[in-house]
Design a protein around this motif. Structure first.
Motif, mmCIF file in Angstrom:
data_model
loop_
_atom_site.group_PDB
_atom_site.id
_atom_site.type_symbol
_atom_site.label_atom_id
_atom_site.label_comp_id
_atom_site.label_asym_id
_atom_site.label_seq_id
_atom_site.Cartn_x
_atom_site.Cartn_y
_atom_site.Cartn_z
ATOM 1 N N LEU A 241 120.427 -34.269 86.200
ATOM 2 C CA LEU A 241 118.839 -33.661 85.979
ATOM 3 C C LEU A 241 119.777 -32.418 84.874
ATOM 4 O O LEU A 241 120.584 -31.811 85.926
ATOM 5 C CB LEU A 241 117.878 -33.945 86.690
ATOM 6 N N PRO A 242 118.836 -32.155 83.769
ATOM 7 C CA PRO A 242 120.068 -30.894 83.227
ATOM 8 C C PRO A 242 118.969 -29.485 83.579
ATOM 9 O O PRO A 242 118.755 -29.355 84.289
ATOM 10 C CB PRO A 242 119.265 -30.976 81.971
ATOM 11 N N ALA A 243 120.196 -28.172 84.123
ATOM 12 C CA ALA A 243 119.253 -27.337 84.664
ATOM 13 C C ALA A 243 119.435 -26.216 83.690
ATOM 14 O O ALA A 243 119.521 -26.682 82.869
ATOM 15 C CB ALA A 243 121.039 -25.995 85.878
ATOM 16 N N LYS A 244 118.193 -25.078 84.173
ATOM 17 C CA LYS A 244 117.515 -24.063 83.058
ATOM 18 C C LYS A 244 118.842 -24.069 82.148
ATOM 19 O O LYS A 244 118.795 -23.708 80.910
ATOM 20 C CB LYS A 244 117.210 -23.410 83.742
ATOM 21 N N ALA A 245 119.801 -23.227 82.839
ATOM 22 C CA ALA A 245 121.349 -22.999 81.533
ATOM 23 C C ALA A 245 121.304 -24.589 80.587
ATOM 24 O O ALA A 245 122.060 -24.013 79.662
ATOM 25 C CB ALA A 245 122.151 -22.784 82.492
ATOM 26 N N ASP A 246 121.830 -25.765 81.054
ATOM 27 C CA ASP A 246 121.809 -26.242 80.467
ATOM 28 C C ASP A 246 120.976 -26.796 79.383
ATOM 29 O O ASP A 246 121.301 -27.112 77.580
ATOM 30 C CB ASP A 246 121.620 -28.001 80.655
ATOM 31 N N LEU A 247 119.307 -26.960 79.838
ATOM 32 C CA LEU A 247 119.005 -26.559 78.521
ATOM 33 C C LEU A 247 118.602 -25.007 77.325
ATOM 34 O O LEU A 247 118.576 -26.021 75.854
ATOM 35 C CB LEU A 247 117.103 -26.652 79.100
ATOM 36 N N GLU A 248 118.341 -24.294 78.145
ATOM 37 C CA GLU A 248 119.154 -23.551 77.302
ATOM 38 C C GLU A 248 120.619 -23.373 76.109
ATOM 39 O O GLU A 248 120.009 -23.069 75.235
ATOM 40 C CB GLU A 248 119.159 -21.576 78.237
ATOM 41 N N ARG A 249 121.382 -24.214 77.001
ATOM 42 C CA ARG A 249 122.553 -23.786 75.467
ATOM 43 C C ARG A 249 122.365 -24.728 74.781
ATOM 44 O O ARG A 249 122.545 -24.660 73.656
ATOM 45 C CB ARG A 249 124.072 -24.621 76.668
ATOM 46 N N ILE A 250 121.327 -26.511 75.566
ATOM 47 C CA ILE A 250 121.674 -27.092 73.866
ATOM 48 C C ILE A 250 120.314 -27.172 72.755
ATOM 49 O O ILE A 250 120.546 -27.684 71.911
ATOM 50 C CB ILE A 250 121.424 -29.138 74.947
ATOM 51 N N GLY A 251 119.578 -26.579 73.551
ATOM 52 C CA GLY A 251 118.382 -25.892 72.903
ATOM 53 C C GLY A 251 118.836 -24.850 72.042
ATOM 54 O O GLY A 251 118.571 -24.390 70.531
ATOM 55 N N GLU A 252 119.614 -23.762 71.588
ATOM 56 C CA GLU A 252 120.438 -22.857 71.070
ATOM 57 C C GLU A 252 121.537 -24.067 69.791
ATOM 58 O O GLU A 252 121.440 -23.271 68.791
ATOM 59 C CB GLU A 252 120.779 -21.952 72.198
ATOM 60 N N LEU A 253 121.851 -24.664 70.887
ATOM 61 C CA LEU A 253 122.825 -26.112 69.452
ATOM 62 C C LEU A 253 121.497 -25.807 68.859
ATOM 63 O O LEU A 253 122.432 -26.051 67.458
ATOM 64 C CB LEU A 253 123.411 -26.587 70.361
#
Length: 363
Positions: free
Chosen positions: A319-331
């Motif tokens: 499952l994605p962590a908050k940092a993962d979601l922020e990173r792919i959201g920025e991408l």
């Protein structure tokens, strides 16, 4: 008739006389080419190459240093010294002008690890020698070779190392720094590198294809009967937006029971293989999901719904962590649709070519 037959004892030359004779031979061999004939130089070269080990290490080193800057120096002698102990061989292996590609390949085969490391760091190393080093080279040797920016690496060598980098991650960063790394191979490597390198690949190895699209206009819109060619051309076609109504239907169908339906449906809409879509949905990093969503024209909400669907498919694994979601959201926010589409179809083309190659190999 031998001297013994006349009752005469041969005069044995002592070490000092032997060394003096060899030094004199070396002096003559190293004279300018205009002062000795090619045949004489060849004779001297053969004799010295055979006898040079009679000299002490200090003299052999001095001789190697004298040979190194001379392109027309005796090659057999240079080769013998280049295969000597490493401190004697160093001047010739690092910058010795007499040694040609064939000589370096021979030294790499017959020498030891120290000889090969010096060759790998040699300025202006040719692709033929580099290929040979890579074939049997360990990680330390290959890292030295990759760090040598003056070495010429063939496409075959780079592809070999890209594939090896999946199991040998120490090659990944040096490969990304190589000018020979192509878009196709960078996008192949994308799948097994860490997040920071994934972003670097997407930044450096995607491009707006405006000139290609302008030149080809509408000529590439239709599908071709030639499957392999059609796959190859997918990386230069214009991006195609997904049908929003069908997308809403697919994402609203519910979670895990519809994994196959969602995978096939999204693949069909994006004109990629279901295997590629499945890989995107299952990837734990999340970057491929952001690239896919941008390539097919999703908005932020639709991208969020896609993330939820992908997480449901994983059944609680990765499952994605908050940092993962922020990173792919920025991408998702920063990559353009055209660049995302290029990456998406590079991935699909790479997978399709692997399948075609494996299939043809089985026949």
């Amino acid at each position: 008739m031998a001297m013994e037959d006349y009752g005469m004892e041969p005069a044995d030359a002592g070490p000092r006389e032997t060394e003096g004779a060899l030094r004199r031979l070396a002096d003559v061999a190293l004279l300018p080419g205009s002062l000795t004939s090619p045949q004489e130089r060849s004779i001297l070269d053969s004799v010295l190459a055979y006898a040079v080990t009679r000299l002490d290490a200090t003299m052999r080193l001095r001789l190697a240093e004298r040979l190194a800057p001379q392109a027309d120096a005796p090659r057999e002698l240079a080769l013998a010294l280049a295969l000597d102990e490493i401190e004697i061989a160093r001047p010739l292996l690092t910058e010795g002008l007499p040694l040609k590609d064939g000589d370096l390949i021979q030294i790499a085969r017959e020498g030891n690890d120290d000889h090969r490391l010096l060759i790998a760091a040699r300025k202006g190393l040719s692709s033929a020698v580099a290929d040979m080093l890579i074939e049997g080279g360990d990680a330390a040797l290959i890292e030295t070779l990759l760090a040598n920016r003056t070495a010429d690496l063939s496409h075959r060598a780079i592809e070999t190392l890209v594939r090896r980098s999946a199991a040998e991650p120490e090659f990944q960063a040096p490969l990304l720094a190589r000018a020979e790394l192509s878009v196709r191979l960078a996008q192949l490597m994308f799948w097994w590198v860490p997040p920071s390198m994934r972003l670097e690949i997407l930044n450096r190895f995607t491009v707006e294809r405006r000139h290609i699209h302008s030149a080809m206009e509408d000529m590439l819109d239709g599908r071709l009967a030639d499957t392999a060619l059609d796959i190859a051309l997918s990386v230069v076609r214009r991006p195609r937006a997904i049908d929003k109504r069908r997308l809403a239907h697919m994402l609203g169908n519910g979670p895990t029971a519809h994994t196959e339906e969602l995978t096939v449906g999204l693949a069909r809409e994006a004109n990629i293989r279901p295997e590629t879509m499945f890989r995107i949905l299952k990837d734990h990093g999340g970057e491929p999901l952001a690239v896919f969503a941008k390539a097919v024209g999703m908005n932020r909400k639709e991208f969020g719904d896609l993330i939820v669907a992908a997480v449901d498919m994983r059944k609680g694994v990765g499952l994605p962590a908050k940092a993962d979601l922020e990173r792919i959201g920025e991408l998702f926010d920063t990559i353009s649709t055209d660049r995302a589409d290029l990456a998406l179809h590079c991935w699909d083309t790479g997978l399709a070519n692997e399948v075609l190659a494996n299939g043809s190999g089985d026949d």
